[in-house]
Write a protein that holds these residues in place. Structure first.
Motif, short mmCIF file in Angstrom:
data_model
loop_
_atom_site.label_atom_id
_atom_site.label_comp_id
_atom_site.label_asym_id
_atom_site.label_seq_id
_atom_site.Cartn_x
_atom_site.Cartn_y
_atom_site.Cartn_z
N ALA A 96 39.62 67.38 40.44
CA ALA A 96 40.06 66.27 39.60
C ALA A 96 41.35 65.71 40.17
O ALA A 96 42.23 66.47 40.59
CB ALA A 96 40.27 66.72 38.16
N SER A 97 41.45 64.41 40.20
CA SER A 97 42.71 63.80 40.63
C SER A 97 43.79 64.06 39.59
O SER A 97 44.99 63.98 39.88
CB SER A 97 42.52 62.29 40.82
OG SER A 97 42.08 61.68 39.62
N ASN A 98 43.35 64.38 38.36
CA ASN A 98 44.30 64.66 37.30
C ASN A 98 43.60 65.52 36.24
O ASN A 98 42.55 65.13 35.75
CB ASN A 98 44.79 63.35 36.68
CG ASN A 98 46.01 63.52 35.80
OD1 ASN A 98 46.06 64.42 34.96
ND2 ASN A 98 46.99 62.66 35.98
N PHE A 99 44.15 66.67 35.92
CA PHE A 99 43.51 67.59 34.98
C PHE A 99 43.98 67.40 33.55
O PHE A 99 43.46 68.03 32.64
CB PHE A 99 43.76 69.04 35.41
CG PHE A 99 42.81 69.49 36.47
CD1 PHE A 99 41.54 69.94 36.15
CD2 PHE A 99 43.17 69.45 37.80
CE1 PHE A 99 40.65 70.34 37.13
CE2 PHE A 99 42.29 69.85 38.80
CZ PHE A 99 41.03 70.29 38.45
N SER A 100 44.94 66.52 33.33
CA SER A 100 45.43 66.28 31.98
C SER A 100 44.28 65.83 31.07
O SER A 100 43.51 64.93 31.41
CB SER A 100 46.51 65.20 32.00
OG SER A 100 46.69 64.63 30.74
N VAL A 101 44.18 66.47 29.90
CA VAL A 101 43.15 66.07 28.94
C VAL A 101 43.35 64.60 28.56
O VAL A 101 42.39 63.82 28.51
CB VAL A 101 43.20 66.97 27.69
CG1 VAL A 101 42.27 66.44 26.59
CG2 VAL A 101 42.82 68.40 28.05
N GLY A 102 44.61 64.22 28.32
CA GLY A 102 44.90 62.83 27.96
C GLY A 102 44.48 61.84 29.03
O GLY A 102 43.92 60.78 28.73
N VAL A 103 44.74 62.17 30.28
CA VAL A 103 44.36 61.27 31.38
C VAL A 103 42.85 61.15 31.48
O VAL A 103 42.32 60.06 31.73
CB VAL A 103 44.96 61.76 32.72
CG1 VAL A 103 44.26 61.09 33.90
CG2 VAL A 103 46.44 61.44 32.76
N ASN A 104 42.13 62.25 31.27
CA ASN A 104 40.67 62.18 31.36
C ASN A 104 40.07 61.38 30.20
O ASN A 104 39.06 60.69 30.38
CB ASN A 104 40.09 63.58 31.47
CG ASN A 104 40.22 64.12 32.87
OD1 ASN A 104 39.41 63.84 33.74
ND2 ASN A 104 41.27 64.88 33.12
N LEU A 105 40.70 61.43 29.04
CA LEU A 105 40.30 60.53 27.96
C LEU A 105 40.62 59.09 28.35
O LEU A 105 39.86 58.15 28.06
CB LEU A 105 41.00 60.91 26.66
CG LEU A 105 40.65 62.29 26.10
CD1 LEU A 105 41.54 62.62 24.90
CD2 LEU A 105 39.18 62.36 25.70
N PHE A 106 41.77 58.90 29.03
CA PHE A 106 42.17 57.57 29.51
C PHE A 106 41.16 57.03 30.52
O PHE A 106 40.84 55.83 30.51
CB PHE A 106 43.56 57.66 30.13
CG PHE A 106 44.13 56.35 30.61
CD1 PHE A 106 44.70 55.47 29.71
CD2 PHE A 106 44.11 56.01 31.96
CE1 PHE A 106 45.24 54.26 30.15
CE2 PHE A 106 44.64 54.82 32.40
CZ PHE A 106 45.21 53.94 31.49
N PHE A 107 40.66 57.90 31.42
CA PHE A 107 39.63 57.47 32.37
C PHE A 107 38.43 56.89 31.63
O PHE A 107 37.87 55.85 32.02
CB PHE A 107 39.15 58.66 33.21
CG PHE A 107 40.11 59.12 34.28
CD1 PHE A 107 41.06 58.28 34.81
CD2 PHE A 107 40.03 60.43 34.75
CE1 PHE A 107 41.94 58.72 35.80
CE2 PHE A 107 40.90 60.87 35.74
CZ PHE A 107 41.86 60.02 36.26
N SER A 108 37.99 57.56 30.57
CA SER A 108 36.84 57.09 29.80
C SER A 108 37.15 55.77 29.12
O SER A 108 36.33 54.83 29.12
CB SER A 108 36.44 58.15 28.78
OG SER A 108 35.31 57.75 28.03
N LEU A 109 38.34 55.67 28.53
CA LEU A 109 38.77 54.41 27.89
C LEU A 109 38.83 53.28 28.90
O LEU A 109 38.41 52.15 28.62
CB LEU A 109 40.15 54.63 27.25
CG LEU A 109 40.78 53.43 26.54
CD1 LEU A 109 39.92 52.98 25.37
CD2 LEU A 109 42.19 53.79 26.07
#
Length: 233
Positions: A96-109
């Motif tokens: 993952a380029s970023n493992f932050s839960v918040g960032v991965n929700l941001f990717f989906s958004l």
């Protein structure tokens, strides 16, 4: 869970602190100059090193049959090579380029917004990312992932750090002391601008996400993403 840390810089030390708080143990840790412990005892490896070291670190884990989670960016020109090795070894791998839960929700958004914006051609999309001055690669892997999410749902074909053509997404990369990571996606027209952003307040979010991913990966075989870990459809 017994964890190997490949890369023991600021991120590695944060992962160690939070993993110990969760009741895990660190059985191996390494830097570019030294190592401590026995990697073969590990149930999973978490790899946050450097673009130059990442591929060898991941290969070493896959060849030893150790599930590996990698958050190092800047090495993806060899990604297909790693995927092939993982398949050959029947291994377990998450990048993952970023493992932050918040960032991965941001990717989906971000992908949802790109889908909504696609019919509205008066809006021009751009990305800005800001990180600490020690970050070597630019743009960030997270910014590239954001751009790829937009490309999937629009007429854009690629991203650039230079002046963008009509089928490119302009990424602006800034390096400022002690910024943990900020990413902003903007759609600008003559009449208004629509923006979404994510700002990391500390490294803890990245570390927690990497630990969660390694916990999830143990006992599984295959190549996965954070969408699998977080059950994001």
């Amino acid at each position: 869970m017994k964890i190997a840390l490949l890369g023991y810089g600021k991120m590695g030390k944060t992962i160690e602190k939070l993993a110990l708080q969760k009741g895990h143990s660190i059985v191996y840790k390494s830097t570019s100059n030294s190592s401590e412990g026995n990697i073969t005892e590990a149930d999973a490896a978490i790899e946050f090193s450097s673009p130059e070291a990442a591929v060898n670190n991941i290969q070493r884990c896959l060849e030893a049959g150790i599930p590996v989670v990698s958050g190092t960016t800047g090495w993806l020109n060899q990604y297909d090579e790693i995927i092939k090795l993982c398949e050959q070894r029947n291994g377990s791998f998450i990048y993952a380029s970023n493992f932050s839960v918040g960032v991965n929700l941001f990717f989906s958004l971000n992908e949802q917004l790109a889908t909504l914006m696609e019919p509205w051609k008066d809006y021009n999309v751009s990305i800005e990312e800001i990180h600490h001055t020690e970050k070597k690669d630019a743009p960030s892997g997270t910014a590239i992932s954001i751009a790829e999410g937009i490309v999937k749902h629009s007429e854009k074909k690629s991203w650039t750090l230079d002046e963008a053509t009509t089928d490119e997404i302009k990424i602006t990369a800034k390096r400022i002391d002690d910024v943990k990571g900020t990413h902003v996606v903007s759609y600008a027209s003559e009449v208004d601008t629509i923006s979404i952003s994510h700002e990391a307040h500390s490294r803890d979010g990245f570390a927690i996400g990497a630990i969660v991913a390694s916990e999830w990966l143990v006992g599984k075989k295959g190549i996965f993403t954070m969408k699998d870990v977080l059950n994001i459809k």
